[in-house]
Structure formats: structure tokens, C-alpha cells
Enzyme design. Structure first.
Site, PDB file in Angstrom:
ATOM      1  CG  HIS A 168      -1.750   1.237   1.354  1.00  9.47           C
ATOM      2  ND1 HIS A 168      -1.368   2.317   2.121  1.00  9.47           N
ATOM      3  CD2 HIS A 168      -2.935   1.572   0.795  1.00  9.47           C
ATOM      4  CE1 HIS A 168      -2.294   3.264   2.031  1.00  9.47           C
ATOM      5  NE2 HIS A 168      -3.256   2.839   1.237  1.00  9.47           N
ATOM      6  CG  HIS A 169       2.065   3.710   2.972  1.00 14.23           C
ATOM      7  ND1 HIS A 169       0.927   3.349   3.642  1.00 14.23           N
ATOM      8  CD2 HIS A 169       2.973   4.038   3.929  1.00 14.23           C
ATOM      9  CE1 HIS A 169       1.131   3.453   4.951  1.00 14.23           C
ATOM     10  NE2 HIS A 169       2.358   3.866   5.146  1.00 14.23           N
TER      11      HIS A 169
ATOM     12  CG  HIS B 166      -0.161  -0.090   5.108  1.00 14.88           C
ATOM     13  ND1 HIS B 166      -1.075   0.898   4.843  1.00 14.88           N
ATOM     14  CD2 HIS B 166      -0.879  -1.166   5.509  1.00 14.88           C
ATOM     15  CE1 HIS B 166      -2.295   0.448   5.085  1.00 14.88           C
ATOM     16  NE2 HIS B 166      -2.189  -0.815   5.482  1.00 14.88           N
TER      17      HIS B 166
ATOM     18  CG  HIS C 182      -1.451   9.383   1.560  1.00 11.51           C
ATOM     19  ND1 HIS C 182      -1.341   8.239   0.825  1.00 11.51           N
ATOM     20  CD2 HIS C 182      -2.025   9.027   2.741  1.00 11.51           C
ATOM     21  CE1 HIS C 182      -1.798   7.213   1.532  1.00 11.51           C
ATOM     22  NE2 HIS C 182      -2.236   7.670   2.696  1.00 11.51           N
TER      23      HIS C 182
ATOM     24  CG  MET D  30      -4.548   8.585   6.038  1.00 15.42           C
ATOM     25  SD  MET D  30      -4.541   9.015   7.777  1.00 15.42           S
ATOM     26  CE  MET D  30      -3.304  10.278   7.810  1.00 15.42           C
TER      27      MET D  30
END
Length: 871
Positions: free
Chosen positions: A103-104, A168, A238, A310
Site C-alpha cells: 500500500h505504501h 504497509h 495522500h 487520510m
């Protein structure tokens, strides 16, 4: 024969040391367990963690060690130490990851990872100390390259010593085949000093709630910028699935300038700022995230899982090295009304093709609820505990405060080596007989003070290192030390300001006329303090007890300008003084702060113009505020005066956040009370010194964290005191080069070619060194043969003894922060779910996380009458 063997051993040792001396920068790499880690054969990366290319550059490969997450929204962390002891600069990032599995990724810099394991669940945290985000990746973002001459500073005395990679894994369905993941990033580092230091500014919403079905929801963030100029070169947006567009702006004098605007559903790279944008003091940084709650059946909160949301806007910037700050955050909306004027473009979603959206979102969908209120209460409690720990100042009990033989201590400063410099009055006392009604000194017949009035002390044990100032001064007052180690002092009896070299017996510069008070450009009236701008060399004098002004002089002592006036009856306005008693320069913000003593406040002004910028005033200050000191990093220290009868305020020291003006901590001695603290100085490593004019003493205080690192004496065995901890409370506060050329790409072929070139050079140097060694070896063999033949066994014994001593010597020598995660979580409406793991990007920031006279007379309630002439 034994002598020959010993000499041969010596040659081997010498040859080894010579060869070591010709190794490249990687020869000084620290030994660490990660060097030998072997990655799974399924991983595509090399098991060579460090690759050298050239004499000053190297690459550091940071990869997950073949992991397989078992649950969605898993966060794994691993750490790699910086492989060099000295300072280095990260100038390039090359990611190795795919959005199919990751994911990141976030890369942090810190000094103590949360775990020593090969990798660990990030629920344990990333770092035990404060951490800075160096790099972020998501959505198949391309490599990030910094402008030429710009780098993230690591290592050395102040930079991070460890890199911590956090990955993640959003949807673990990609791991059904049980494959191993080795996602990570390769860093390009250099030892070449970079003139510009990179940093990260994170703007983040912490309390946005997105109602189900709501078509448009805006999350706005805005902060006033109160630090050194910075220049923006890249940005990154983000959000999770509901984000439509994120925009960032600089707002100056009502004008909105775009920093960057992008869809968060596209690759979340750091995109270059299209047009150069600089940020100056008092600009506003503003950002807006646009969300849509369509398709959701429950409220969506800010949180750490893929199902939360987020709103982050990252800015990469650079600053001049001397003012550099590595990491800053903005989590509030300082001016909601201003967003009425935000450019319309910020409200228009950026279209993204449906197939791209489908590719982007492979996250495991699940609904998760939590008790937000209890989590928020716990977060607030944790934040308070952290602040108490980080900002608590205590007396240093080993400091010989009562043993120092001093007169009235009027001034304190730190020299460039951080030694403590004390300005005291020897046997002289300021009392009611010192001056007449026109401020003329009445005790000239006593002559100048015969003791050395300037003392340089070891800041750890108060040992006297140097002294000067004998037979120069009548009544010392203010003291500062410039960047070259010169002493700048004021004498209220002489009405003068002096510049003295550390080893000079005569002043290098004198301002004012001896023993003549006045209020024109050439006279002072009891000047209290002096400060020198380390950048421009400009001189600032607070004048004083009978004038109410600040005067600026050029570096060679020419009058430039002045500002200030007497306080109006009944009310003290900005720029008015009632005894400007102490000065504190904030060079990185081009400000000068003044302890306005009888008004019990701190006033700050722009250095260039004398324009008033702010006031800091608290009830706890009481009726008087004697001195102020600033520490680079954003901390302001101050001491107040004794309360009047019937008043409750204590005489104490204060630690304040310069940005907000809030009091972080207060402190006072334990062994004996303050009597009249007259001056204060603090160092960047957490030591605070207070000079008391009545007690004739200098008190020392240190942060509570520092106290915990001190050595102790136990069972009669003295343990050597360790160097005081460098960790101290920080608020981390800190002009514009032309070049913005990008660095050339760092590809694999280039690395191999450079490594090969370096290897050839090493072989050549080694070959050249072997020749003289062989010659020396032959000579020693001949000498041994001659001595054996001519001197016999006795000569052999002497040679052996000598060699033994040499070898013996050789053998002897050889043996010889604030938790931002909890802070963000403490805001209303914020979902704490997942934030124990990270807190800004699913989340993106891990758990970082006296009176009218100045002595015995200084206790009088009313100030001295004004001077006869105006200022």
C-alpha cells in the site's frame, strides 16, 4: 631467528595499516549484523547491502528481509544502521515495490529503532526517539531525485544514525501463494558536504469526518510559518479511496500561490513544484483535500487502516545548512475564513480513468468500529506524559553552586566551545550610593575592579579555564559572546559597551563616553545588554535603565538606527520599554527579543527594521522579567524577579515554545532558593545556567532525560561521568540558490562500472606498496644475518627485546521526542484505529511521534525617573 620473526610481524602490521589507510570511504563502515543478512532467493535484489561507487559516494540498499504478511493492514518495520560514522547526505531515492502487494512505504531517520530484530510488527513502534520522515512511496510512484546541491543530512554528531523502513501491506490476498516480499528502497549517499539541506513539511488533517453519502467534503489545513526561509521543490499528496483532489498553496498578503495539485488516486510520487516557491516568515501554508462519501454507509474518520481516510500534503524543501530543520508539521486550520478565497481549482476533482482506479484499489474491505472517546482520552494522557518527560528541567546537583567564589553575577554567556562565561562584579556592589539623581556614578574614587571580572568555566564541573577583565570595569552588567569568541560587555557605571578579545587585555572596540550618561547617538545611560548578529555582525544594545531604547550599530561601531520609547502611564504598548534589561537574538528568524523587565514581558522585533512582531506575557512572570535566552531549535528560556509582598508568583525559570509562546516547563533550585536571578543562558544540548546577583552564584540545570544518563559514584568506586546526553527538548525551528538541476540517474550499470574502477585503483595502489615492503623485508633479513654473525646471541637478544617492546606497544594500542502519533490522535473526531502503528499515512508518521537599580537596590518597587533628554 626470533628477532627476524618479530620484525616480520611488525612489517605485516605496518603493511596492513598502510593498506587500510588507502581504503575508500566504505573502509570506515561500522560492523553491524545487517551486513551479513541474506535475502531470500525469491527476492530480486542483491544481498550486497552497501555498494561503493567513487571515493565519496555509495548506495545503501534497504529491503524487507523476505516477509509474508498474514493479515490485511499489516505494518512491518526493519532498520539498517548508517554504515559510516561521519556525516553523509542522502541525495537520491530509488523504490523497489509494487502496489500489487504494498500500500505504501515510509522511510524514517532516527537514532534508536524500536526493535533490534531483523524485522518487527510496527505496533511496537518505529523508533524509541524522535524520528523524521525522509521518504514516502505509494501507488507505483517513480524514483525521487533531489536538486543538485541538496541532501538530507544524516550521521555525524546531529544526524540520524539509523534508517527505519516501514511497509504497509494493505490487502494480503496477493500473498495467497505464500511468496516472500522484499520491498524497499535504495539510497544514494555522498560524503560531499551539501550547501543546502533538505527537509520534509507535512500538512495533515486530524479531525475530518466524512458523512455517508455526502457528495463533497472539504478538509482544510493552514498554519502561519514562523521560521527561516525555505524553498519548495517537490510535493506529494495522500488520501485513501475517497480522496478526489489535494491542493497546496502559499498565501502571502492575501495572494494564493499554487505549490502543487494532484489526484491522490494517481501514483503518489513526489512531483516537482512547477514554478519556484519560497516561504518566508509569516506566510501561510494552506492545503485542501476534497472527499466524497458516496457509496459509504457509515461515517469515515481519519485513521490508519485502508478503510479509514487520510488528508496529507507533503512538501520537500531545502534551507541553507546553517538554518536547516529536518522536519516540520502543520495539523491545524489557523484561519478557516480564508478558505472562502481559495482558488476554484482546489474544488475541481482531477479525472482518473476507471481502469486506473480499479488497479489502484485492491484493498481488503471490512468495517471496523472502535471506542473513539476512550482512545482520545488515552492519547491526551500519553501526550501530557511525553511533554512532561521531554521538557522537564532539574537542578544539576553535582554543580558546585555554593563553592564558586564570585561577586555579584550580572551576566552569563556560552563561548563557541560551549564553555560557560561569567561576568561578575568582584568586590564591587551596586547600592543606593552608586549613582546620583542624574545617573552619574559616585564611586569613581574606588577605581576599576581589581579582580578578573570575566571567568571562563568548564560547563561540566565549573573548573576555571581562563580569566580576564582585571582593572577595566566599574560596575559590570550585560555579557554576550560572538561567533568568533569575542566578549561583548556593558558597564552601567561607565555607560559604555566594550568588545574584548578572549586573550586581549585592552578592548578592541568601545561604544559610549566613559562616565557620561546621555541619550544621543554617542551616549548611553546605564546600558544593560549587548548582542551581535552572527550573520551580519550588527551590534544591538539595550539602553537601558534610564533610556528606553534599542540601538543598532554597524559591525565597526557606527550608529545605524534605534527604536523604543518609555512606557505610557497605565498601559504598555508594543515598542515601549520600562528597563529593556536583556537581549536574545533569533538569527534564523532575523528577530531580536527583549526582556522588558518592569513590564514583565518579552517583546520581539525584526532585526532589519526594528518592527514589532510579537509579545510573550504570562501571569506567572509576576511583576518583573529579568532575562531571556534563545536556543536554536525553538526554545526560549527566561527568569523573573522576586514577587512583591502578598503576591503568589514564584521566582523561577521558564521554558517556552518560541513559536507559540506557551510555557512548557518551570524550574527552580532545590538546595537553595533563587534570590535575584539576573541572567540566563541555555545550550543546545540541554544545559541551562542562571546567574544570581544577590546570591553571588551560578546555578546549573539540565533536562530530566539528561540526568538519567549521568554516571554515579557507588561503593567507593568512582565511575567516570559520561558526556551529557545530546537529547534535549526541541521545537525544531530553523536565501535562495539559483541551481535546480537534477542529479544524474543512478542506474545499476553505473554502479558496477564505478565499483570496478575503484577495484582496479585499489589493486594498483596495493601493487605499488608491495614493492617497497619487499625491499624493506630484504634489508631486514640482511641486518638480521649481519647481527647474528657479528654480535652473536647477545645481539639477537637485544633485537628481540626491542621488537618485543614495539609489539607490546602495538598490542596495547590495539586493545587500548514528542510523540506525534499520540498528538494527532488526541484531536476530536480522529479514529485511533491503526495509529499505534503509524499516524500520517494509513498513517504516514509513526509514533515519534530586579527593579530600578540592579543589585541590592534592585528590589525597590518603583523604577528610576526618566532621563532628562528624550530618546
Amino acid at each position: 631467528m626470533a628477532g627476524f620473526v618479530n620484525n616480520l610481524l611488525i612489517l605485516v602490521l605496518l603493511f596492513q595499516n598502510i593498506c587500510l589507510g588507502f581504503r575508500g570511504p566504505l573502509s570506515v563502515f561500522k560492523r553491524y549484523k545487517y551486513t551479513s543478512r541474506s535475502l531470500s532467493s525469491e527476492c530480486l535484489g542483491s544481498d550486497q547491502t552497501v555498494i561503493s561507487f567513487g571515493l565519496s559516494d555509495f548506495a545503501l540498499d534497504i529491503r524487507m528481509p523476505a516477509v509474508t504478511p498474514k493479515e490485511s493492514d499489516t505494518y512491518f518495520c526493519m532498520s539498517v544502521p548508517l554504515p559510516v560514522n561521519d556525516e553523509a547526505y542522502v541525495v537520491d531515492f530509488k523504490p523497489h515495490a509494487s502496489m500489487d502487494t504494498v500500500h505504501h512505504m515510509l522511510l524514517f531517520g532516527c537514532n534508536e529503532p524500536s526493535s533490534t530484530e531483523n524485522y518487527w510488527d510496527c505496533d511496537e513502534g518505529t523508533c524509541k526517539d524522535k524520528s523524521n520522515i525522509l521518504y514516502a512511496w505509494a501507488r507505483n510512484a517513480p524514483p525521487t531525485r533531489l536538486p543538485k546541491g541538496v541532501g538530507f543530512r544524516v550521521g555525524g554528531e546531529t544526524g540520524s544514525r539509523y534508517f527505519v523502513l516501514q511497509v504497509h501491506y494493505g490487502d494480503v490476498s496477493a500473498f495467497r501463494d505464500k511468496h516472500k516480499d522484499c520491498s524497499g528502497v535504495t539510497l544514494h549517499l555522498t560524503h560531499q558536504k551539501q550547501p543546502l539541506i533538505a527537509g520534509m513539511y507535512l500538512m495533515m488533517s486530524v479531525n475530518t469526518v466524512i458523512p455517508p453519502g455526502r457528495k463533497v467534503v472539504n478538509a482544510d489545513i493552514a498554519c502561519h510559518y514562523k521560521r527561516s526561509p525555505m524553498h519548495l521543490f517537490a510535493y506529494r499528496v495522500h488520501t485513501h479511496r475517497l480522496g478526489k483532489v489535494v491542493s497546496g498553496y502559499r498565501v502571502r498578503n492575501g495572494q494564493w500561490t499554487l505549490i502543487g495539485r494532484q489526484s491522490p488516486q494517481l501514483p503518489q510520487a513526489f512531483y516537482p513544484v512547477k514554478y519556484p516557491v519560497d516561504i518566508s516568515y509569516d506566510d501561510i501554508l494552506a492545503a485542501r483535500c476534497v472527499f466524497s462519501g458516496e457509496g459509504r454507509t457509515t461515517e469515515t474518520h481519519i485513521g490508519g487502516t485502508a478503510n479509514d481516510e487520510m488528508c496529507n500534503f507533503y512538501i520537500m524543501y531545502y534551507m541553507e545548512a546553517k538554518h536547516a530543520v529536518s522536519y516540520m508539521t502543520c495539523t491545524q486550520n489557523a484561519n478557516p475564513d480564508m478558505f472562502r478565497n481559495i482558488p476554484q481549482e482546489a474544488n475541481i476533482p482531477i479525472p482518473v480513468k476507471s481502469d486506473v482506479l480499479k488497479m489502484m484499489h485492491g484493498h481488503h474491505e471490512e468495517t471496523k468500529n472502535s471506542d473513539a472517546s476512550s482512545l482520545l482520552q488515552q492519547a491526551r494522557k500519553e501526550e501530557e506524559e511525553i511533554l512532561d518527560q521531554d521538557f522537564h528541567i532539574e537542578e544539576a546537583m553535582e554543580w558546585p553552586v555554593l563553592d564558586l567564589k564570585l561577586g555579584q553575577v550580572s551576566g552569563l554567556a556560552l563561548d563557541p566551545e560551549d564553555n560557560l562565561v561569567v561576568f561578575h562584579r568582584g568586590d564591587r556592589v551596586w547600592d543606593e550610593n552608586s549613582f546620583d539623581s542624574k545617573f552619574v556614578y559616585q564611586q569613581r574614587g574606588l577605581g576599576p575592579i581589581e579582580q578578573n571580572t570575566i571567568l571562563v568555566l568548564n560547563p561540566s564541573n565549573a573548573k576555571l579555564l581562563h580569566s580576564t577583565g582585571k582593572s577595566l570595569f566599574y560596575l559590570p552588567h550585560g555579557l554576550s559572546v560572538d561567533k568568533n569568541g569575542n566578549y561583548w560587555v556593558t558597564d552601567v557605571a561607565l555607560h559604555q559597551v566594550f568588545k574584548l578579545g578572549a586573550n586581549d587585555k585592552e578592548p578592541l572596540l568601545i561604544l559610549g563616553v566613559a562616565l557620561q550618561p546621555g541619550s544621543d547617538k554617542n551616549h548611553f545611560c546605564q546600558p544593560t545588554d549587548v548582542a551581535v548578529d552572527p550573520i551580519t555582525g550588527s551590534i544591538y544594545v539595550s539602553d537601558g535603565y534610564c533610556n528606553s531604547r534599542i540601538i543598532q550599530f554597524s559591525p565597526n561601531g557606527l550608529y545605524v538606527m534605534q527604536w523604543g520609547e518609555e512606557t505610557s502611564p497605565g498601559r504598555s504598548r508594543p515598542g515601549q520599554f520600562c528597563i529593556p534589561h536583556s537581549l536574545a537574538l533569533i538569527p534564523d528568524l532575523s528577530q531580536l527579543c527583549v526582556a522588558d523587565r518592569e513590564n514583565a514581558r518579552i517583546q520581539c522585533f525584526r532585526l532589519e527594521t526594528g518592527e514589532f512582531t510579537r509579545e510573550i506575557k504570562h501571569t506567572a512572570f509576576g511583576r518583573e522579567l529579568f532575562a531571556v535566552s534563545y536556543v536554536p531549535g525553538g526554545l526560549l528560556f527566561a527568569v523573573n524577579g522576586m514577587p512583591y509582598p502578598g503576591e503568589a508568583e514564584s521566582v523561577q525559570g521558564f521554558v517556552m515554545n518560541f513559536s507559540t509562546g506557551e510555557i512548557i516547563d518551570t524550574f527552580m533550585p532545590l538546595r537553595k532558593s533563587f534570590e535575584m536571578p539576573h541572567d540566563i543562558v541555555a545550550s543546545e544540548d540541554g544545559r541551562v545556567f542562571v546567574g544570581d546577583v544577590h546570591a553571588k552564584a551560578v546555578w546549573k540545570f539540565v533536562s530530566a532525560e539528561k540526568m538519567e544518563h549521568r554516571s554515579v559514584k557507588k561503593a567507593g568506586i568512582e565511575v567516570q561521568e559520561t558526556k551529557e546526553s545530546e537529547a534535549v527538548v526541541e521545537a525544531r525551528l530553523k536565501n535562495k540558490p539559483e541551481s535546480t538541476d537534477l542529479l544524474r540517474s543512478m542506474d545499476k550499470q553505473h554502479l558496477v562500472q564505478q565499483a570496478s574502477s575503484t577495484g582496479v585503483s585499489f589493486v594498483l595502489i596495493t601493487t605499488l606498496l608491495i614493492i617497497p615492503v619487499v625491499v624493506l623485508l630484504a634489508i631486514l633479513v640482511f641486518i638480521w644475518w649481519r647481527k647474528t654473525t657479528v654480535f652473536g646471541a647477545d645481539g639477537e637478544h637485544k633485537l628481540d627485546s626491542s621488537s618485543g617492546r614495539i609489539l607490546g606497544r602495538l598490542r596495547g594500542k590495539g586493545s587500548g521526542g514528542i510523540n506525534l502519533g499520540n498528538f494527532f490522535a488526541s484531536h476530536k473526531g480522529y479514529s485511533r484505529k491503526g495509529f499505534d502503528r503509524l499516524s500520517t499515512e494509513g498513517s504516514d508518521q509513526e509514533k515519534d511521534e530586579d527593579d530600578g537599580t540592579d543589585s541590592e537596590e534592585e528590589r525597590s518597587a518603583s523604577p528610576l525617573p526618566p532621563a532628562s533628554s528624550s530618546s
